[in-house]
Design a protein around this motif. Sequence first.
Motif, PDB file in Angstrom:
ATOM      1  N   ASN A 267       0.884  -0.999  -0.214  1.00  0.00           N
ATOM      2  CA  ASN A 267       0.223  -0.078   0.070  1.00  0.00           C
ATOM      3  C   ASN A 267       0.822   1.237  -0.095  1.00  0.00           C
ATOM      4  O   ASN A 267       0.455   2.207  -0.622  1.00  0.00           O
ATOM      5  N   ALA A 270       2.116   3.109  -3.166  1.00  0.00           N
ATOM      6  CA  ALA A 270       1.372   3.794  -4.203  1.00  0.00           C
ATOM      7  C   ALA A 270       1.314   5.074  -3.659  1.00  0.00           C
ATOM      8  O   ALA A 270       1.179   6.303  -4.147  1.00  0.00           O
ATOM      9  N   THR A 275       3.754   2.786  -9.286  1.00  0.00           N
ATOM     10  CA  THR A 275       2.753   2.247 -10.239  1.00  0.00           C
ATOM     11  C   THR A 275       3.421   1.115 -11.129  1.00  0.00           C
ATOM     12  O   THR A 275       4.149   1.579 -12.266  1.00  0.00           O
TER      13      THR A 275
END
Length: 293
Positions: A267, A270, A275
């Motif tokens: 998590n 990001a 990406t």
Amino acid sequence: MTDEPTASHVVLTGGTGYIGRAVLAHLLTSGHRVTAIVRSQASAQVVDEAGATPLVGDLFDSAWLAEQLRGADALVHTAAGSDADDARLNDAVIAAALEAFAGTEKPFVHTGGIWTYGANSAITEDSPADPPAITAWRVAGEEKVLTSGLRASVVRPGIVYGHGGGIAAMALVGAPRDAEGRRVLVGSGEQHWTTVHVEDLADLYVRVLEQAPGGQAYLGVAGASPTVRELGEALGPVVAGSGLEAVERFGAPFAEALLLDQQAVGNRGAELGWTPSHPTLVELLAAGYPADR
């Protein structure tokens, strides 16, 4: 979190390794000046040709390394020792970084690994550690990094692939065959491996270096966690192996790690704009696992 990169002169360890070579290229592309610490003149030539300034030295010498770091803006540590020396190498590098960077905002990016979480079908950065024997030594060092109060971060890569290298080349492409020519899987093949392309991973290292506030771990996983059977079948016909066969092939500590069932979603990457964009390992294996992808 800082909005602009603060590091310009980065010391890199492991710059001739599988992960380190990619990290070096991404650091240079991002405009950083890199001093790559190497162990031999042959390695010095490799990093020099890549665009870094080589420095032959001994990473086990914590006092020497701390002196080199005082004149730099940041450290990215991707080097590994050799089996039993891994823990001692990491202890020396961590000690040097924490001494040299004390009282500063200089970033230190340390390398961990996905196996430290053990068997877990829903790994996040905050999942508890449950390491197999081969990586049990990592836990104390990572905790020291993350609780140092410095701008120190840990990147925990999944199983790294790409450019025809890594565990995929050894355990999948190079797997032994049975009498019918089928590749023998690592164990039953039902275990999941959580994966990341080496170029995507290198991009994460640079983002952590430039943006991370410190005190946090970042999962270097692209979100794809195929089973070993799916990976093997991308290459062609397969047959299930066994735990015993895996131990005979890789040795007990490494086999235990390869037999872990892991699925993970990172998590925090990001939050840094990370990406992953490269083809999955299944896709690359189906294409013959080319060296140029």
